[in-house]
Design a protein around this motif. Sequence first.
Motif, PDB file in Angstrom:
ATOM      1  N   UNK A   1      -4.869   0.747   8.341  1.00 17.44           N
ATOM      2  CA  UNK A   1      -4.198  -0.417   8.614  1.00 17.44           C
ATOM      3  C   UNK A   1      -3.466  -0.749   9.887  1.00 17.44           C
ATOM      4  N   UNK A   2      -3.038  -1.737  10.012  1.00 13.60           N
ATOM      5  CA  UNK A   2      -2.480  -2.052  11.405  1.00 13.60           C
ATOM      6  C   UNK A   2      -1.337  -1.401  11.883  1.00 13.60           C
ATOM      7  N   UNK A   3      -0.572  -0.927  11.154  1.00 16.01           N
ATOM      8  CA  UNK A   3       0.874   0.003  11.235  1.00 16.01           C
ATOM      9  C   UNK A   3       2.013  -0.823  11.606  1.00 16.01           C
TER      10      UNK A   3
ATOM     11  N   UNK B   1       5.128   5.336   9.287  1.00 10.85           N
ATOM     12  CA  UNK B   1       3.806   4.837   9.347  1.00 10.85           C
ATOM     13  C   UNK B   1       3.609   3.955  10.388  1.00 10.85           C
ATOM     14  N   UNK B   2       4.687   3.328  11.207  1.00  9.21           N
ATOM     15  CA  UNK B   2       4.547   2.268  12.199  1.00  9.21           C
ATOM     16  C   UNK B   2       3.817   2.645  13.313  1.00  9.21           C
TER      17      UNK B   2
ATOM     18  N   UNK C   1       0.760  -1.283   0.077  1.00 10.60           N
ATOM     19  CA  UNK C   1      -0.032   0.162   0.063  1.00 10.60           C
ATOM     20  C   UNK C   1       0.955   1.256   0.045  1.00 10.60           C
ATOM     21  N   UNK C   2       2.105   1.079   0.396  1.00 12.28           N
ATOM     22  CA  UNK C   2       2.894   2.354   0.382  1.00 12.28           C
ATOM     23  C   UNK C   2       3.077   2.735  -0.978  1.00 12.28           C
ATOM     24  N   UNK C   3       3.382   1.738  -1.661  1.00 11.09           N
ATOM     25  CA  UNK C   3       3.450   1.753  -3.451  1.00 11.09           C
ATOM     26  C   UNK C   3       2.357   2.406  -3.924  1.00 11.09           C
ATOM     27  N   UNK C   4       1.117   1.542  -3.759  1.00 13.31           N
ATOM     28  CA  UNK C   4      -0.176   2.156  -4.309  1.00 13.31           C
ATOM     29  C   UNK C   4      -0.469   3.583  -3.719  1.00 13.31           C
ATOM     30  N   UNK C   5      -0.383   3.819  -2.763  1.00 15.26           N
ATOM     31  CA  UNK C   5      -0.976   5.131  -2.356  1.00 15.26           C
ATOM     32  C   UNK C   5      -0.092   6.352  -2.762  1.00 15.26           C
TER      33      UNK C   5
ATOM     34  N   UNK D   1      12.922  -0.253  10.959  1.00 13.98           N
ATOM     35  CA  UNK D   1      12.086   0.810  10.622  1.00 13.98           C
ATOM     36  C   UNK D   1      11.965   1.131   9.176  1.00 13.98           C
ATOM     37  N   UNK D   2      10.767   1.282   8.845  1.00 14.94           N
ATOM     38  CA  UNK D   2      10.520   1.781   7.551  1.00 14.94           C
ATOM     39  C   UNK D   2      10.300   3.285   7.579  1.00 14.94           C
ATOM     40  N   UNK D   3      10.555   4.059   6.525  1.00 10.83           N
ATOM     41  CA  UNK D   3      10.421   5.495   6.765  1.00 10.83           C
ATOM     42  C   UNK D   3      10.248   5.723   5.205  1.00 10.83           C
TER      43      UNK D   3
END
Length: 346
Positions: free
Chosen positions: A272-274, A306-307, A256-260, A297-299
């Motif tokens: 979403x869950x985060x 978004x975590x 969803x990072x890609x799609x959004x 961590x994802x940034x």
Amino acid sequence: MNRLLLPSLFLLLLFFTGCQRLILGEDEANDPENNFEIFWKDFDRHYGLFTVRGWDWDSIYAEFRPQVTAQTTDEELFEVYRQMVEYLDDSHTFVYWPGRDFFSGNSEDDERTEAEFSLPLILDQHLEVIDSSSEEGYVYGQLRGRNVGYLYLAGIEMEDLSFGDKLLTDLGQNDALIIDLRNNSGGDDGVGAALAGRFADRTELIYTVQERNGPEHDDFAGKTEYYLRPQGTVQYDKPVIVLTDNITVSAAEVMLIYLNALPQVTQIGTATSGDFSDTGMRRFLPNGMQYQYSIMKFLLPDGTSLDGVGHVPDIEIRNSAADIDAGNDLVLERAFRFLLEEYGIE
């Protein structure tokens, strides 16, 4: 069972099939106080999201360490572990007592959210199925009486990365597509990237990942960059609706990072869950209890994480279990209304 794959089941499968494991304190004393110290210190030195989520792990030590004594039973100790993991609110972080109990960071909300979605309802009332795989957790087809295609993913698990080409061959003639990620338990980030690439018309940096690599909470290795890229034989640039709920998790959130990032995509449902991070090796305590936790961590490119937050929908709407029992999927119906009002698509 009225779902292809439940998140809690997926977590247990991941837990039992993971090949990496680390036995902690093989030569350590097997007493309650030492087991607690090993557990707390291991998280303190390796868990990846303290700074991202703003958690104060020292305060957890101050709260729970006095509760553990030489007389603490295994039942009492597991309850302490459960509350510590609950504080982290991270579905990738869990504690397991073999043969007795299992707890992941936000598992108490899962059962309610699972009841707010029903794939059989969609199959019965809305969908002419073209293809499906219970093993890979997908079903797609034509929505009855509409020029709209529909894809449900219970996980991001397709072994063939050309899946997106077949999907668009079968559904690409539609004026819009709905990708349903509700009750999606995650899977392979690479599969999600390949599928999202079927909707992309450009290449751009989409997120970075850093793995914790030191004793301080803010010790991380260098960034690994991930890019949105057009993939496959054809791209789909018409409206795409993505449906989400609170247990759209892990690789589904990464996809969803890609799609959004794409202008034709609209997210409808609930946040979403985060929970994005991969886990480290499974850990074994002297008393036989086991656990795993997030290590990275994802940034986003601007440094945002978004975590703990998840993807917040463009249009927020939630089913209740009573809606589903009555045969009404209000989230899907809201997507239909949006397509009609915004694009004139029926």
